[in-house]
Design a protein around this motif. Structure first.
Motif, PDB file in Angstrom:
ATOM      1  N   ASP A 139      88.991  37.734  14.211  1.00  0.00           N
ATOM      2  CA  ASP A 139      88.557  37.432  15.544  1.00  0.00           C
ATOM      3  C   ASP A 139      89.639  35.862  16.017  1.00  0.00           C
ATOM      4  O   ASP A 139      89.528  35.423  17.070  1.00  0.00           O
ATOM      5  N   PHE A 140      89.424  34.909  14.697  1.00  0.00           N
ATOM      6  CA  PHE A 140      89.094  33.387  14.883  1.00  0.00           C
ATOM      7  C   PHE A 140      90.562  32.595  14.201  1.00  0.00           C
ATOM      8  O   PHE A 140      91.073  33.540  13.446  1.00  0.00           O
TER       9      PHE A 140
ATOM     10  N   ALA B 165      82.025  40.210  14.822  1.00  0.00           N
ATOM     11  CA  ALA B 165      83.624  40.225  15.108  1.00  0.00           C
ATOM     12  C   ALA B 165      83.532  40.064  13.216  1.00  0.00           C
ATOM     13  O   ALA B 165      82.933  40.464  12.508  1.00  0.00           O
TER      14      ALA B 165
ATOM     15  N   LYS C 110      87.872  43.654  23.623  1.00  0.00           N
ATOM     16  CA  LYS C 110      86.971  42.052  23.052  1.00  0.00           C
ATOM     17  C   LYS C 110      87.732  40.892  23.337  1.00  0.00           C
ATOM     18  O   LYS C 110      89.186  40.813  24.062  1.00  0.00           O
ATOM     19  N   PHE C 111      87.501  39.837  23.301  1.00  0.00           N
ATOM     20  CA  PHE C 111      88.440  38.365  24.079  1.00  0.00           C
ATOM     21  C   PHE C 111      87.867  37.223  22.816  1.00  0.00           C
ATOM     22  O   PHE C 111      86.693  37.364  21.764  1.00  0.00           O
ATOM     23  N   THR C 112      88.481  36.435  22.545  1.00  0.00           N
ATOM     24  CA  THR C 112      87.636  35.097  22.083  1.00  0.00           C
ATOM     25  C   THR C 112      88.996  34.128  22.870  1.00  0.00           C
ATOM     26  O   THR C 112      89.629  34.096  22.913  1.00  0.00           O
ATOM     27  N   THR C 113      87.518  32.945  22.470  1.00  0.00           N
ATOM     28  CA  THR C 113      88.197  31.430  23.316  1.00  0.00           C
ATOM     29  C   THR C 113      88.696  31.396  22.399  1.00  0.00           C
ATOM     30  O   THR C 113      88.737  30.588  21.693  1.00  0.00           O
TER      31      THR C 113
ATOM     32  N   GLN D 211      82.492  31.314  16.019  1.00  0.00           N
ATOM     33  CA  GLN D 211      83.438  30.318  14.229  1.00  0.00           C
ATOM     34  C   GLN D 211      82.302  28.811  14.619  1.00  0.00           C
ATOM     35  O   GLN D 211      82.807  28.130  15.811  1.00  0.00           O
TER      36      GLN D 211
ATOM     37  N   GLU E 257      79.452  38.531  20.352  1.00  0.00           N
ATOM     38  CA  GLU E 257      79.447  39.013  19.244  1.00  0.00           C
ATOM     39  C   GLU E 257      79.341  38.292  18.118  1.00  0.00           C
ATOM     40  O   GLU E 257      78.752  38.902  16.530  1.00  0.00           O
ATOM     41  N   GLY E 258      80.898  37.334  18.180  1.00  0.00           N
ATOM     42  CA  GLY E 258      80.878  36.281  16.445  1.00  0.00           C
ATOM     43  C   GLY E 258      81.314  35.007  16.999  1.00  0.00           C
ATOM     44  O   GLY E 258      81.201  34.925  18.052  1.00  0.00           O
TER      45      GLY E 258
ATOM     46  N   SER F 144      83.234  35.233  20.172  1.00  0.00           N
ATOM     47  CA  SER F 144      83.940  36.394  19.973  1.00  0.00           C
ATOM     48  C   SER F 144      83.145  37.304  20.905  1.00  0.00           C
ATOM     49  O   SER F 144      81.689  37.127  20.333  1.00  0.00           O
TER      50      SER F 144
ATOM     51  N   LYS G 104      84.378  28.569  18.228  1.00  0.00           N
ATOM     52  CA  LYS G 104      85.370  29.577  19.598  1.00  0.00           C
ATOM     53  C   LYS G 104      84.320  31.019  19.421  1.00  0.00           C
ATOM     54  O   LYS G 104      83.305  31.091  18.323  1.00  0.00           O
TER      55      LYS G 104
END
Length: 271
Positions: A270-271, A266, A11-14, A217, A214-215, A192, A190
């Motif tokens: 994650d945020f 997410a 998993k990554f979150t920008t 924000q 996935e998610g 996820s 953002k």
């Protein structure tokens, strides 16, 4: 019979990005020429090339970076291409294709009027909205899923019930339907997303990594023609957009919208 090994998704979150052509409030079913019968949630996210290069090189939690995963996917695609039968490889060779054609992690954004490089790039993330279980004890069962939405404070946006004749509308998988804020291009937030082992398509020799949404924000929401706060000269004030579920009334609708269902999703962390 041994079970097939499951892909381990990372998993990554920008960082904060700008959403481009977001389809996040309800599934996109495509059009007559390019239909998407199962529906899809997607968005492109724009950031500067410098930020993108830093993001792709960063190891989150000590795990491989996006660039390292892409390099591994390239090696796997090269191996898969080499294992194609000779006739197929010869057909590709006549077209000038001597190895996998890897789709880049991001694309350059050009100015629509001048066609000059803007210095920005865009990634695309997508998530299938519904489908049918193919294997196992639940084979044949329908499922539906949507990306989780959060406001600027990390509070989950639950959506409002879509009602018809006094009953909540359900999708074809039997899950209740909810209406979510309209999310337009220019929204900032953002994303996820998860990444697996990569793909290789024998018929086209295309390869790459899928960035699986996935998610989401929402930090600076652009909706229904409204502009971002920055365009009005407003700065961010202690967290920005905050969703208030109590301000939304139940909605009556005759069509299926987004669904709130299970699956890998997410979380607030994650945020």
């Amino acid at each position: 019979m041994a079970k097939e090994a499951r892909t381990e998704y990372q998993k990554f979150t920008t960082p904060r990005v700008i959403f481009v052509y977001p389809k996040l409030s309800e599934p996109d079913y495509g059009n007559e020429k390019f239909p998407k019968p199962d529906g899809e949630y997607s968005t492109k996210v724009m950031m500067s090339l410098a930020d993108a290069e830093t993001f792709c090189d960063t190891k989150f939690g000590g795990k491989p970076s996006l660039n390292e995963l892409f390099e591994a996917a390239t090696r796997n695609a090269e191996k898969a291409f080499a294992e194609l039968d000779k006739g197929t490889r010869e057909k590709f060779k006549k077209k000038g294709v001597t190895g996998p054609a890897m789709n880049a992690l991001f694309e350059t954004v050009f100015d629509k009027e001048t066609e000059e490089d803007t210095g920005n790039v865009a990634f695309k993330m997508a998530k299938k909205a519904s489908g049918e279980v193919k294997n196992g004890p639940r084979a044949g069962k329908l499922w539906s899923s949507r990306p989780d939405l959060y406001d600027a404070k990390g509070q989950k946006i639950k959506g409002t019930k879509v009602m018809q004749n006094g009953h909540q509308v359900k999708d074809k998988a039997g899950n209740p339907v909810f209406k979510f804020p309209n999310i337009w291009g220019g929204t900032e937030g953002k994303i996820s997303f998860a990444v697996g082992d990569g793909y290789f398509i024998p018929g086209t020799a295309a390869g790459g990594l899928k960035l699986m949404l996935e998610g989401v924000q929402l930090i600076d929401l652009v909706s229904n023609g409204s502009r971002s706060g920055a365009s009005h000269g407003f700065g961010e004030e202690e967290g920005g957009f905050e969703y208030d579920e109590s301000e939304n009334e139940e909605t009556s609708d005759d069509s299926d919208g987004g669904t709130e269902t299970g699956g890998s999703s997410a979380g607030e962390s994650d945020f």
